[in-house]
Design a protein around this motif. Structure first.
Motif, mmCIF file in Angstrom:
data_model
loop_
_atom_site.group_PDB
_atom_site.id
_atom_site.type_symbol
_atom_site.label_atom_id
_atom_site.label_comp_id
_atom_site.label_asym_id
_atom_site.label_seq_id
_atom_site.Cartn_x
_atom_site.Cartn_y
_atom_site.Cartn_z
ATOM 1 N N GLU A 51 37.115 41.108 40.442
ATOM 2 C CA GLU A 51 36.235 39.967 40.128
ATOM 3 C C GLU A 51 36.681 39.303 38.833
ATOM 4 O O GLU A 51 36.762 38.083 38.730
ATOM 5 C CB GLU A 51 34.777 40.433 39.933
ATOM 6 N N LEU A 52 36.976 40.142 37.828
ATOM 7 C CA LEU A 52 37.337 39.594 36.521
ATOM 8 C C LEU A 52 38.687 38.884 36.576
ATOM 9 O O LEU A 52 38.895 37.872 35.896
ATOM 10 C CB LEU A 52 37.336 40.707 35.462
ATOM 11 N N LEU A 53 39.604 39.389 37.394
ATOM 12 C CA LEU A 53 40.890 38.698 37.564
ATOM 13 C C LEU A 53 40.675 37.314 38.182
ATOM 14 O O LEU A 53 41.310 36.333 37.783
ATOM 15 C CB LEU A 53 41.830 39.521 38.451
ATOM 16 N N GLN A 54 39.748 37.248 39.140
ATOM 17 C CA GLN A 54 39.462 35.943 39.758
ATOM 18 C C GLN A 54 38.848 34.988 38.739
ATOM 19 O O GLN A 54 39.132 33.791 38.749
ATOM 20 C CB GLN A 54 38.491 36.103 40.926
ATOM 21 N N GLU A 55 38.016 35.531 37.862
ATOM 22 C CA GLU A 55 37.399 34.669 36.843
ATOM 23 C C GLU A 55 38.459 34.159 35.873
ATOM 24 O O GLU A 55 38.444 32.992 35.483
ATOM 25 C CB GLU A 55 36.284 35.422 36.103
ATOM 26 N N ALA A 56 39.412 35.022 35.511
ATOM 27 C CA ALA A 56 40.497 34.583 34.622
ATOM 28 C C ALA A 56 41.344 33.521 35.324
ATOM 29 O O ALA A 56 41.742 32.516 34.712
ATOM 30 C CB ALA A 56 41.352 35.774 34.207
ATOM 31 N N ARG A 57 41.608 33.735 36.603
ATOM 32 C CA ARG A 57 42.405 32.756 37.365
ATOM 33 C C ARG A 57 41.700 31.406 37.424
ATOM 34 O O ARG A 57 42.349 30.355 37.363
ATOM 35 C CB ARG A 57 42.662 33.292 38.778
ATOM 36 N N ALA A 58 40.370 31.444 37.527
ATOM 37 C CA ALA A 58 39.619 30.186 37.570
ATOM 38 C C ALA A 58 39.759 29.418 36.259
ATOM 39 O O ALA A 58 39.723 28.193 36.235
ATOM 40 C CB ALA A 58 38.156 30.472 37.874
ATOM 41 N N VAL A 59 39.961 30.144 35.162
ATOM 42 C CA VAL A 59 40.095 29.495 33.847
ATOM 43 C C VAL A 59 41.509 28.939 33.650
ATOM 44 O O VAL A 59 41.682 27.804 33.225
ATOM 45 C CB VAL A 59 39.749 30.493 32.708
ATOM 46 N N THR A 60 42.535 29.738 33.961
ATOM 47 C CA THR A 60 43.914 29.325 33.655
ATOM 48 C C THR A 60 44.658 28.718 34.840
ATOM 49 O O THR A 60 45.661 28.038 34.651
ATOM 50 C CB THR A 60 44.761 30.528 33.185
ATOM 51 N N GLY A 61 44.215 29.027 36.056
ATOM 52 C CA GLY A 61 44.942 28.579 37.240
ATOM 53 C C GLY A 61 46.149 29.440 37.582
ATOM 54 O O GLY A 61 46.855 29.174 38.547
ATOM 55 N N GLN A 62 46.389 30.493 36.782
ATOM 56 C CA GLN A 62 47.521 31.377 37.068
ATOM 57 C C GLN A 62 47.255 32.237 38.297
ATOM 58 O O GLN A 62 46.172 32.823 38.409
ATOM 59 C CB GLN A 62 47.726 32.376 35.932
ATOM 60 N N PRO A 63 48.239 32.400 39.191
ATOM 61 C CA PRO A 63 48.094 33.400 40.249
ATOM 62 C C PRO A 63 48.025 34.800 39.649
ATOM 63 O O PRO A 63 48.480 35.031 38.518
ATOM 64 C CB PRO A 63 49.359 33.218 41.098
ATOM 65 N N ILE A 64 47.457 35.738 40.427
ATOM 66 C CA ILE A 64 47.264 37.099 39.911
ATOM 67 C C ILE A 64 48.037 38.124 40.740
ATOM 68 O O ILE A 64 48.155 38.001 41.950
ATOM 69 C CB ILE A 64 45.768 37.484 39.860
ATOM 70 N N VAL A 65 48.578 39.124 40.032
ATOM 71 C CA VAL A 65 49.230 40.258 40.688
ATOM 72 C C VAL A 65 48.519 41.521 40.235
ATOM 73 O O VAL A 65 48.284 41.722 39.040
ATOM 74 C CB VAL A 65 50.753 40.313 40.398
ATOM 75 N N THR A 66 48.138 42.359 41.213
ATOM 76 C CA THR A 66 47.405 43.577 40.883
ATOM 77 C C THR A 66 47.705 44.652 41.921
ATOM 78 O O THR A 66 48.071 44.340 43.056
ATOM 79 C CB THR A 66 45.891 43.279 40.740
ATOM 80 N N GLU A 67 47.570 45.908 41.496
ATOM 81 C CA GLU A 67 48.028 47.022 42.342
ATOM 82 C C GLU A 67 47.027 47.448 43.405
ATOM 83 O O GLU A 67 45.846 47.653 43.129
ATOM 84 C CB GLU A 67 48.392 48.231 41.450
#
Ligand code: PEP
Ligand code: MN
Length: 264
Positions: free
Chosen positions: A73-89
């Motif tokens: 959830e928190l990664l999605q919130e960060a992505r909403a702020v910066t627009g960066q795609p996310i990579v996670t395990e």
């Protein structure tokens, strides 16, 4: 059968075929403030993809195991702020639906799961790009065969990651196998990135190894950056501060230009 280099697109950022991408962020997602702050700092420095572990493979069951679903959830919130795609395990087939719901842009298969064949087959049935990390004691042939497991199921978007292997040397966490890059490029058409953070295990070595990665022909970097490494819940000793990451990117950018690679 595949003479051209494969280019993997992660949320609009390309890896391979002359394109270079930097993934950075904390080992573990720890709080909304932490991940959003680090995301903004690494993006400003030139990283295009945000890394952050939600489900953590820890040696000890008593160590921090990650925020798990809340971390996604928190990664999605960060992505909403910066627009960066996310990579996670991803560690478990049963969590795939959570990763799909979160629209994770790139799924990391960690070193300890490189030969979890059912997990490899499962991500092979998706279209999401996969960052496949080399096992601690795996040969390059075994790494390539694990990539085949993913591709054979229909997912061609595989990026290989050298993250240090276990050797007799004890002064570093692992030994970065820099030779893996030219050899993998001879063996496959897949992009190859280097993770100098887990290879070294010590922050001061990360910039030198990152520069070596560019020089040897890697297609990208994964680097751990933490807002406060001394207080990190995992891998603090190898994490750069945002200022150190910024300084590293200032060295990497002209080096990439010298070698004709496009940072994106
Ligand atoms: C990580 O990226 O934090 C990680 C656990 O990596 P590895 O699987 O390479 O140890
Ligand atoms: Mn880590």
């Amino acid at each position: 059968f595949h003479p051209d280099d494969t280019i993997v697109d992660v949320g609009g950022h390309k890896i391979g075929g002359g394109y270079f991408a930097v993934m950075s962020g904390p080992c573990s997602v720890e709080s909304k403030e932490q991940i959003t702050y680090v995301a903004q700092r690494v993006q400003a420095a030139g990283a295009s993809i945000l890394r952050g572990g939600a489900f953590k493979p820890r040696t000890s069951p008593y160590s921090f195991q990650g925020l798990r679903a809340e971390g996604l959830e928190l990664l999605q919130e960060a992505r909403a702020v910066t627009g960066q795609p996310i990579v996670t395990e991803l560690m478990n087939n049963e969590h795939i639906h959570l990763f799909e719901d979160a629209h994770v842009d790139m799924i990391q298969i960690g070193a300890r799961n490189m030969q979890n064949f059912e997990l490899l087959k499962a991500v092979g049935r998706l279209k999401t790009p996969v960052l496949l990390k080399r096992g601690l004691s795996s040969t390059l042939e075994e790494l390539v065969m694990s990539a085949e497991y993913i591709m054979a199921e229909g997912n061609p978007n595989v990026v290989l990651c050298e993250r240090g292997i276990r050797t007799f040397e004890t002064s570093m966490r692992n030994t970065l196998d820099i030779s893996a890059v030219p050899m993998l490029k001879k063996m496959t058409h897949l992009p190859v990135v280097i993770d100098p953070s887990h290879a070294a295990g010590i922050a001061f070595m990360v910039p030198a190894l990152a520069q070596a990665a560019v020089a040897v022909g890697a297609d990208g970097l994964m680097i751990e950056t933490h807002n406060n490494p001394a207080k990190a819940k995992s891998d603090g000793a190898q994490s750069l501060t945002p200022d150190q990451f910024d300084a590293l990117m200032k060295v990497i950018k002209p080096e990439l230009e010298f070698f004709g690679k496009k940072l994106n």
